[in-house]
Structures are given as structure tokens and as C-alpha cells.
Design a protein around this motif. Structure first.
Motif, PDB file in Angstrom:
ATOM      1  N   MET A   1       0.877  -1.166   0.000  1.00 44.79           N
ATOM      2  CA  MET A   1       0.000   0.000   0.000  1.00 44.79           C
ATOM      3  C   MET A   1       0.912   1.213   0.000  1.00 44.79           C
ATOM      4  O   MET A   1       1.773   1.347   0.880  1.00 44.79           O
ATOM      5  CB  MET A   1      -0.889   0.012   1.242  1.00 44.79           C
TER       6      MET A   1
ATOM      7  N   LEU B   1      -7.183  10.822 -11.699  1.00 41.56           N
ATOM      8  CA  LEU B   1      -6.830   9.567 -11.023  1.00 41.56           C
ATOM      9  C   LEU B   1      -6.725   8.435 -12.041  1.00 41.56           C
ATOM     10  O   LEU B   1      -5.789   7.634 -12.012  1.00 41.56           O
ATOM     11  CB  LEU B   1      -7.876   9.233  -9.953  1.00 41.56           C
TER      12      LEU B   1
ATOM     13  N   HIS C   1      -3.363   6.312 -13.024  1.00 35.01           N
ATOM     14  CA  HIS C   1      -3.386   4.848 -12.934  1.00 35.01           C
ATOM     15  C   HIS C   1      -2.996   4.240 -14.289  1.00 35.01           C
ATOM     16  O   HIS C   1      -2.231   3.279 -14.345  1.00 35.01           O
ATOM     17  CB  HIS C   1      -4.797   4.399 -12.510  1.00 35.01           C
TER      18      HIS C   1
ATOM     19  N   GLU D   1      -3.280  -2.704  -8.478  1.00 36.19           N
ATOM     20  CA  GLU D   1      -4.618  -3.310  -8.502  1.00 36.19           C
ATOM     21  C   GLU D   1      -5.732  -2.275  -8.368  1.00 36.19           C
ATOM     22  O   GLU D   1      -6.721  -2.311  -9.086  1.00 36.19           O
ATOM     23  CB  GLU D   1      -4.760  -4.295  -7.337  1.00 36.19           C
ATOM     24  N   GLN D   2      -5.601  -1.416  -7.370  1.00 40.77           N
ATOM     25  CA  GLN D   2      -6.655  -0.455  -7.091  1.00 40.77           C
ATOM     26  C   GLN D   2      -6.044   0.823  -6.535  1.00 40.77           C
ATOM     27  O   GLN D   2      -4.929   0.792  -5.991  1.00 40.77           O
ATOM     28  CB  GLN D   2      -7.622  -1.005  -6.025  1.00 40.77           C
ATOM     29  N   ALA D   3      -6.803   1.910  -6.650  1.00 43.54           N
ATOM     30  CA  ALA D   3      -6.391   3.162  -6.008  1.00 43.54           C
ATOM     31  C   ALA D   3      -7.641   3.882  -5.527  1.00 43.54           C
ATOM     32  O   ALA D   3      -8.712   3.780  -6.134  1.00 43.54           O
ATOM     33  CB  ALA D   3      -5.605   4.035  -6.984  1.00 43.54           C
ATOM     34  N   TRP D   4      -7.480   4.586  -4.414  1.00 40.49           N
ATOM     35  CA  TRP D   4      -8.577   5.334  -3.804  1.00 40.49           C
ATOM     36  C   TRP D   4      -8.070   6.741  -3.513  1.00 40.49           C
ATOM     37  O   TRP D   4      -6.968   6.905  -2.988  1.00 40.49           O
ATOM     38  CB  TRP D   4      -8.986   4.705  -2.476  1.00 40.49           C
TER      39      TRP D   4
ATOM     40  N   TYR E   1      -4.355   6.457  -2.028  1.00 35.75           N
ATOM     41  CA  TYR E   1      -3.845   5.145  -1.616  1.00 35.75           C
ATOM     42  C   TYR E   1      -3.818   4.241  -2.832  1.00 35.75           C
ATOM     43  O   TYR E   1      -4.815   4.157  -3.552  1.00 35.75           O
ATOM     44  CB  TYR E   1      -4.768   4.509  -0.565  1.00 35.75           C
TER      45      TYR E   1
ATOM     46  N   LEU F   1      -2.918   0.218  -4.054  1.00 35.86           N
ATOM     47  CA  LEU F   1      -2.646  -1.165  -3.663  1.00 35.86           C
ATOM     48  C   LEU F   1      -2.014  -1.881  -4.851  1.00 35.86           C
ATOM     49  O   LEU F   1      -2.537  -1.816  -5.971  1.00 35.86           O
ATOM     50  CB  LEU F   1      -3.956  -1.846  -3.277  1.00 35.86           C
TER      51      LEU F   1
ATOM     52  N   VAL G   1       2.050  -4.737   2.970  1.00 33.19           N
ATOM     53  CA  VAL G   1       0.922  -5.186   3.790  1.00 33.19           C
ATOM     54  C   VAL G   1       0.817  -6.705   3.641  1.00 33.19           C
ATOM     55  O   VAL G   1       0.117  -7.226   2.785  1.00 33.19           O
ATOM     56  CB  VAL G   1      -0.388  -4.449   3.424  1.00 33.19           C
TER      57      VAL G   1
END
Lengths: 83, 83
Positions: free
Chosen positions: B5, B19, B23, B38-41, B50, B52, B78
Motif C-alpha cells: 500500500m 486519477l 493509474h 490493482e486499485q487506487a482510492w 492510496y 494497492l 501489507v
């Protein structure tokens, strides 16, 4: 409802069982606040734990975590997501 | 390989398109380092993002983000996950 990321610090050495049990305690009471904790990720070395939830507010997230025994001060509403 | 993370600060006002584009830039070059984001927030209010990823190391995550134009200093492995 929104999506929230909260961050716990000082959890150095947390084990898989401890993370699972903490998550279980959140799930047991989250409905009272209309919160759902979806996922959590922990770095035992730095003692950092990230929790992703759907919730009506950051305060609702804080109340569930506090009642479950692991209060948190850092909660961000993550209104944008990509995957 | 592990799960990481990473956290970006100072991104106040980031939009959904920004965003998505950030990405996309990561995805375009991540294979060079054996990383997959994989993902972002994102929280546009506090300017926090953030991400991941699966990656061989924190340094590999940093190199991809730097080359994509959004360097990061805060990367945590993580090793524990619950959902």
C-alpha cells in the motif's frame, strides 16, 4: 453512503489471527452504525493497518472502531476509486 | 512478490479523470518492474491517494510511480489481509 479508508498506527507485530479477530469485532457491531468494513491490510513491521469501509460518515467509522476496541483518528473519505 | 500500500499526499482537488490517467500511466510501465497496481482510492479533500499493488519490493513500486510522474515516499508492505 461513501467509501472510507482509515489508518491505524502503532500495531507493530500484529498477527494474522489478531487482524482477523479485530475485523470480526468490527463486523459484529458495524450494522448499528450502518457501516460495512470490506477489507483490511496490515504491515506488522511498521505497525500500520488500513481499513476500507462503506459508511454514512467518518464519525460512524470512528464509533465502530472505538467500540470494537481499536479507536482510530485518521479517516479519509475516498470518493474516487480506480481498478 | 508481496502486496503493498503506498500513499500520496498533496493531491488536493484531484479529479476522477486525473486519477484514472495516473493509474493508466502506472499500468503502461509497471511490467518493466514486475509490479501490478490493482486499485487506487483518492480523497480529493485531504489530497490523499492510496494505491494497492502486487510487487517484488517497495523500491519497485517507487520506481514505477516515479517514472509515471507521481513519485511516492510512503510504501508499506501489507503482508496481512482480511476481507
Amino acid at each position: 453512503m461513501g467509501k472510507f479508508m482509515d489508518v491505524h498506527h502503532g500495531m507493530q507485530g500484529i498477527t494474522a489471527d489478531q487482524l482477523k479477530e479485530a475485523h470480526r469485532r468490527d463486523l459484529a457491531i458495524e450494522a448499528e452504525e450502518g457501516v460495512h468494513f470490506e477489507q483490511a491490510w496490515a504491515d506488522p513491521n511498521s505497525g500500520t493497518v488500513y481499513c476500507l469501509s462503506d459508511a454514512p460518515s467518518a464519525d460512524a467509522v470512528k464509533r465502530v472502531h472505538a467500540q470494537a476496541g481499536h479507536p482510530v483518528t485518521e479517516v479519509h473519505e475516498v470518493s474516487l476509486t480506480v481498478s
